[in-house]
Design a protein around this motif. Structure first.
Motif, short mmCIF file in Angstrom:
data_model
loop_
_atom_site.label_atom_id
_atom_site.label_comp_id
_atom_site.label_asym_id
_atom_site.label_seq_id
_atom_site.Cartn_x
_atom_site.Cartn_y
_atom_site.Cartn_z
N ALA A 45 15.18 3.96 -2.65
CA ALA A 45 14.01 3.25 -3.18
C ALA A 45 13.67 3.74 -4.58
CB ALA A 45 12.81 3.43 -2.25
N LEU A 46 13.69 5.04 -4.80
CA LEU A 46 13.38 5.58 -6.13
C LEU A 46 14.39 5.09 -7.17
CD1 LEU A 46 12.40 9.26 -5.22
CD2 LEU A 46 10.87 7.35 -5.80
N LYS A 47 15.65 5.08 -6.80
CA LYS A 47 16.70 4.61 -7.72
C LYS A 47 16.50 3.14 -8.07
CE LYS A 47 21.63 4.71 -8.53
NZ LYS A 47 22.92 5.20 -8.05
N ALA A 48 15.95 2.37 -7.13
CA ALA A 48 15.70 0.94 -7.35
C ALA A 48 14.36 0.70 -8.08
CB ALA A 48 15.71 0.20 -6.02
N GLY A 49 13.68 1.78 -8.47
CA GLY A 49 12.43 1.63 -9.21
C GLY A 49 11.20 1.44 -8.34
N ARG A 50 11.33 1.70 -7.05
CA ARG A 50 10.20 1.54 -6.14
C ARG A 50 9.65 2.91 -5.75
NH1 ARG A 50 14.15 -1.67 -3.50
NH2 ARG A 50 14.04 -0.26 -1.73
N ALA A 51 8.37 2.95 -5.42
CA ALA A 51 7.75 4.15 -4.88
C ALA A 51 7.78 4.06 -3.36
CB ALA A 51 6.31 4.28 -5.37
N VAL A 52 7.72 5.20 -2.70
CA VAL A 52 7.64 5.27 -1.24
C VAL A 52 6.31 5.94 -0.92
CG1 VAL A 52 8.66 6.21 0.86
CG2 VAL A 52 10.14 5.42 -0.99
N THR A 53 5.42 5.21 -0.25
CA THR A 53 4.10 5.72 0.05
C THR A 53 3.92 5.88 1.56
OG1 THR A 53 3.19 4.63 -1.89
CG2 THR A 53 1.61 5.29 -0.21
N LEU A 54 3.53 7.07 1.96
CA LEU A 54 3.23 7.38 3.35
C LEU A 54 1.74 7.71 3.38
CD1 LEU A 54 6.29 9.70 4.00
CD2 LEU A 54 6.07 7.29 4.61
N VAL A 55 0.93 6.78 3.85
CA VAL A 55 -0.51 6.91 3.80
C VAL A 55 -0.94 8.24 4.42
CG1 VAL A 55 -2.70 5.91 4.56
CG2 VAL A 55 -0.84 4.42 3.82
N GLY A 56 -1.76 8.97 3.69
CA GLY A 56 -2.25 10.27 4.12
C GLY A 56 -1.35 11.42 3.71
N PHE A 57 -0.04 11.18 3.67
CA PHE A 57 0.89 12.24 3.28
C PHE A 57 1.05 12.28 1.78
CE2 PHE A 57 5.12 13.84 2.27
CZ PHE A 57 5.08 15.08 2.88
N GLY A 58 1.35 11.14 1.19
CA GLY A 58 1.55 11.08 -0.26
C GLY A 58 2.56 10.02 -0.61
N SER A 59 2.97 10.05 -1.87
CA SER A 59 3.95 9.06 -2.32
C SER A 59 5.00 9.71 -3.20
CB SER A 59 3.26 7.91 -3.06
OG SER A 59 2.53 8.41 -4.15
N PHE A 60 6.21 9.21 -3.05
CA PHE A 60 7.33 9.65 -3.86
C PHE A 60 7.48 8.66 -5.01
CE2 PHE A 60 8.15 11.25 0.38
CZ PHE A 60 8.60 12.54 0.15
N HIS A 61 7.62 9.18 -6.23
CA HIS A 61 7.75 8.35 -7.43
C HIS A 61 8.87 8.89 -8.31
CE1 HIS A 61 3.79 6.36 -6.98
NE2 HIS A 61 3.42 7.52 -6.47
N ASP A 62 9.36 8.04 -9.18
CA ASP A 62 10.26 8.47 -10.25
C ASP A 62 9.38 8.71 -11.47
OD1 ASP A 62 11.92 8.65 -12.46
OD2 ASP A 62 13.29 7.10 -11.78
#
Length: 84
Positions: A45-62
């Motif tokens: 997902a990060l390589k494709a330019g998308r963020a991954v969000t896990l509500v309450g835990f946080g989000s992974f971003h590039d």
């Protein structure tokens, strides 16, 4: 905590409704985070330019070509013993 420790801890957390085999937990961990041989869904997902969000835990971003985790409010509160 290494991969084996993560798998064991997840197994303990999910044991209430019957045991989830470590092999199945390992496949899920590998699918999320990847292995040496194959990227996981977060990296894809990060390589494709998308963020991954896990509500309450946080989000992974590039961020500038580097993977970054922005912790969520609930995670920060838990870590700092402020969880309500």
């Amino acid at each position: 905590m290494d991969r084996a420790g993560l798998i064991e801890a997840v197994g303990r957390k999910t044991a209430g409704d019957g045991e989830v085999p470590a092999e199945q937990i390992g496949r899920v961990v590998d699918a999320l985070f990847g292995t040496v041989a194959e990227a996981g869904v977060i990296a894809d997902a990060l390589k494709a330019g998308r963020a991954v969000t896990l509500v309450g835990f946080g989000s992974f971003h590039d961020v500038g070509g580097e993977a970054s985790l922005r912790p969520g409010k609930a995670l920060n509160e838990f870590i700092h013993d402020q969880a309500g």
